[in-house]
Design an enzyme around this catalytic site. Structure first.
Site, PDB file in Angstrom:
ATOM      1  N   TYR A   1       0.847  -1.201   0.000  1.00 10.19           N
ATOM      2  CA  TYR A   1       0.000   0.000   0.000  1.00 10.19           C
ATOM      3  C   TYR A   1       0.874   1.240   0.000  1.00 10.19           C
ATOM      4  O   TYR A   1       1.837   1.302   0.752  1.00 10.19           O
ATOM      5  CB  TYR A   1      -0.917   0.014   1.236  1.00 10.19           C
ATOM      6  CG  TYR A   1      -2.379  -0.023   0.821  1.00 10.19           C
ATOM      7  CD1 TYR A   1      -2.982   1.112   0.283  1.00 10.19           C
ATOM      8  CD2 TYR A   1      -3.123  -1.190   0.913  1.00 10.19           C
ATOM      9  CE1 TYR A   1      -4.293   1.078  -0.155  1.00 10.19           C
ATOM     10  CE2 TYR A   1      -4.437  -1.233   0.485  1.00 10.19           C
ATOM     11  CZ  TYR A   1      -5.012  -0.093  -0.053  1.00 10.19           C
ATOM     12  OH  TYR A   1      -6.312  -0.134  -0.491  1.00 10.19           O
TER      13      TYR A   1
ATOM     14  N   GLU B   1      -0.451   4.923  -0.556  1.00 11.69           N
ATOM     15  CA  GLU B   1      -1.218   6.143  -0.820  1.00 11.69           C
ATOM     16  C   GLU B   1      -0.323   7.373  -0.744  1.00 11.69           C
ATOM     17  O   GLU B   1       0.519   7.481   0.152  1.00 11.69           O
ATOM     18  CB  GLU B   1      -2.355   6.282   0.208  1.00 11.69           C
ATOM     19  CG  GLU B   1      -3.545   5.412  -0.135  1.00 11.69           C
ATOM     20  CD  GLU B   1      -4.701   5.597   0.840  1.00 11.69           C
ATOM     21  OE1 GLU B   1      -4.623   6.467   1.728  1.00 11.69           O
ATOM     22  OE2 GLU B   1      -5.682   4.847   0.711  1.00 11.69           O
TER      23      GLU B   1
ATOM     24  N   ASP C   1      -7.473  12.468 -25.370  1.00 16.47           N
ATOM     25  CA  ASP C   1      -7.517  11.085 -24.884  1.00 16.47           C
ATOM     26  C   ASP C   1      -6.872  10.215 -25.959  1.00 16.47           C
ATOM     27  O   ASP C   1      -7.460   9.952 -27.000  1.00 16.47           O
ATOM     28  CB  ASP C   1      -8.979  10.693 -24.646  1.00 16.47           C
ATOM     29  CG  ASP C   1      -9.128   9.289 -24.082  1.00 16.47           C
ATOM     30  OD1 ASP C   1      -8.156   8.512 -24.158  1.00 16.47           O
ATOM     31  OD2 ASP C   1     -10.224   8.967 -23.569  1.00 16.47           O
TER      32      ASP C   1
ATOM     33  N   THR D   1      -4.656   5.116 -21.698  1.00 18.52           N
ATOM     34  CA  THR D   1      -4.468   3.811 -21.094  1.00 18.52           C
ATOM     35  C   THR D   1      -3.045   3.365 -21.421  1.00 18.52           C
ATOM     36  O   THR D   1      -2.383   3.930 -22.294  1.00 18.52           O
ATOM     37  CB  THR D   1      -5.442   2.770 -21.669  1.00 18.52           C
ATOM     38  OG1 THR D   1      -5.259   2.720 -23.089  1.00 18.52           O
ATOM     39  CG2 THR D   1      -6.889   3.115 -21.361  1.00 18.52           C
TER      40      THR D   1
ATOM     41  N   LYS E   1      -3.171  -0.608 -24.552  1.00 22.27           N
ATOM     42  CA  LYS E   1      -3.638  -0.790 -25.932  1.00 22.27           C
ATOM     43  C   LYS E   1      -2.402  -0.811 -26.845  1.00 22.27           C
ATOM     44  O   LYS E   1      -1.583  -1.707 -26.711  1.00 22.27           O
ATOM     45  CB  LYS E   1      -4.696   0.255 -26.253  1.00 22.27           C
ATOM     46  CG  LYS E   1      -5.921   0.104 -25.309  1.00 22.27           C
ATOM     47  CD  LYS E   1      -7.018   1.120 -25.523  1.00 22.27           C
ATOM     48  CE  LYS E   1      -8.132   0.921 -24.497  1.00 22.27           C
ATOM     49  NZ  LYS E   1      -9.190   1.956 -24.616  1.00 22.27           N
TER      50      LYS E   1
ATOM     51  N   ARG F   1      -2.681  -3.366 -17.759  1.00 22.40           N
ATOM     52  CA  ARG F   1      -3.912  -2.592 -17.596  1.00 22.40           C
ATOM     53  C   ARG F   1      -3.621  -1.433 -16.670  1.00 22.40           C
ATOM     54  O   ARG F   1      -3.259  -1.637 -15.513  1.00 22.40           O
ATOM     55  CB  ARG F   1      -5.017  -3.460 -16.967  1.00 22.40           C
ATOM     56  CG  ARG F   1      -5.365  -4.686 -17.738  1.00 22.40           C
ATOM     57  CD  ARG F   1      -5.703  -4.355 -19.160  1.00 22.40           C
ATOM     58  NE  ARG F   1      -7.049  -3.872 -19.285  1.00 22.40           N
ATOM     59  CZ  ARG F   1      -8.031  -4.563 -19.864  1.00 22.40           C
ATOM     60  NH1 ARG F   1      -7.797  -5.744 -20.388  1.00 22.40           N
ATOM     61  NH2 ARG F   1      -9.235  -4.060 -19.938  1.00 22.40           N
TER      62      ARG F   1
END
Ligand SMILES: *Cc1c(COP(=O)(O)O)cnc(C)c1O
Length: 422
Positions: A56, A58, A202, A228, A231, A237
């Site tokens: 973790y 953050e 985008d 992203t 692609k 991902r």
């Protein structure tokens, strides 16, 4: 067999292991032509599947809310430095969980609920998150949509400018999910400047082409760029937001604590690996080969009598309008899948059929180019398309299965990362 072998998984949970094995074989045996998909390298797979998923973190490097960041900070810094260098930008945020959350962060940074935004309509090739009605972005903002022309399928910049002047949007989106042509960033920038809007580019579909010099870059024109990473960029991902220094703080605050909790550190590491790969000279060759394959396939499909939206392609993507062939996109996509060619049914501009049963199919060449196919293969691929669509109409399952066998035979000569024959 999956690579690396699923030894522990097979022992612990054979049901899941068997399904992953079957999926990796399926990915090997099919022409994977879903325009948003690709094959990542073994290096990206290893980073994605590493113990970093246990952590973790953050916050941002040097300003975390949890201890134990001695190795996470340099991993995220590496991903950021590589993103900045690859795309030539001042600032990169590599924490968005995926493309849709990255776009939400742009809204969070530059608009308030109820504000007006302008984007390309979904049926014309835009993305859900550019203000389409069923998306939160359409529900929470006053979304106005521009279109492509009925005559040639190209963006109508007179309409974009008229809408921008009349509606005064806070954000103008350019880019989309089913655009087979180059985006004219200078034209969008001129309109955004004229009305005082933030221009958000985008580049989810075309980021790899831009990184490899096979599509013009929005850098220097767009205020903020979202993408992203999975692609054409061929990473895990995930997503990134790129911007000038001016917007860096607003973007970072919008991602965390605005929208997200802890970043997915295993994804961040895999993004760093993919960006390292994309900086190699071989990736420039890859990006240009993707476009060369798409252009060759578009020409071969036209030769087989298919109608293409805009008549062809400048990038990795082709949108086929099946109206004149007298078959819907959905049954065509299903027949092609049985024939070993995987893609998706898709609306075409001004579609007279419903979104769940539209007139088109969408395909891309990012995946098959990673496998190593070249323009020489494209006439054969186009013949399979024509034969499979026709066989689908005739419900000739034997013909579809024969094509699937021929596809498998061809692909046996083109290995994929993540799977090997045992
Ligand atoms: C794929 C895509 C997205 C969304 O990405 P997800 O990771 O599926 O959320 C956003 N915008 C465009 C243009 C896309 O093509």
């Amino acid at each position: 067999m999956h690579v690396p072998p699923l030894t522990a998984l097979t022992a612990a949970d054979p049901d899941v292991a068997r399904l992953i094995e079957a999926e990796s074989t399926r990915q090997h045996d099919k022409l994977r032509m879903i325009a948003s998909e690709n094959y990542v390298s073994n290096a990206v797979l290893e980073a994605t599947g590493s113990v970093l998923t246990n952590k973790y973190s953050e916050g941002y490097s040097g300003k975390r809310y949890y201890e134990g960041q001695q190795f996470i900070d340099p991993i995220e810094e590496l991903a950021i430095a590589r993103a900045k260098s690859l795309f030539g930008v001042d600032h990169a945020n590599v924490q968005p969980y995926s493309g849709s959350p990255a776009n939400l962060a742009v809204y969070m940074a530059f608009a308030k609920p109820g504000d007006t935004i302008l984007g390309l309509g979904l049926p014309h090739g835009g993305h859900l998150t550019h203000g389409w009605s069923v998306s939160a972005t359409g529900a929470w903002f006053n979304a106005v949509r521009y279109s492509v022309r009925r005559t040639d399928g190209m963006i109508d910049f007179d309409e974009v400018r008229d809408l921008a002047l009349a509606e005064r949007p806070k954000i103008i989106w350019c880019g989309g999910t089913a655009i087979p042509r180059t985006i004219d960033y200078p034209k969008f920038a001129e309109i955004a400047r004229e009305v005082g809007a933030v221009l958000a580019a985008d580049i989810a579909h075309i980021a790899g082409l831009i990184a490899g010099g096979a599509h013009p870059s929005p850098v220097g024109y767009a205020d903020v760029i979202t993408t992203t990473t999975h692609k054409t960029l061929r990473g895990p991902r995930g997503a990134m937001i790129l911007s000038t220094e001016e917007h860096a703080k607003a973007i970072d605050k919008a991602v965390f604590p605005g929208l997200q909790g802890g970043p997915h550190d295993h994804t961040t590491a895999a993004i760093a690996v993919a960006l390292g790969e994309a900086a190699q000279p071989s990736f420039r060759d890859y990006a240009h080969a993707v476009v060369a394959n798409a252009k060759a396939l578009a020409a071969a499909l036209v030769e087989q009598g298919f109608d293409l939206v805009t008549g062809g392609t400048d990038n990795h993507l082709i949108l086929i309008d099946l109206t004149r062939r007298d078959v819907g996109g959905k049954p065509a996509a299903r027949a092609l899948d049985r024939a070993g060619i995987e893609l998706n049914y898709n609306s075409v501009p001004y579609d007279t059929r419903k979104p769940f049963d539209p007139s088109g199919i969408r395909l891309g060449t990012a995946g098959i180019t990673t496998r190593g196919l070249t323009p020489e293969h494209m006439p054969q691929v186009a013949r399979w398309f024509a034969d499979a669509v026709d066989a689908g109409v005739k419900e000739d399952d034997a013909a579809l299965d024969r094509i699937a066998g021929e596809v498998r035979d061809l692909l046996d000569g083109f290995p994929m990362p993540g799977w090997t024959r045992v």
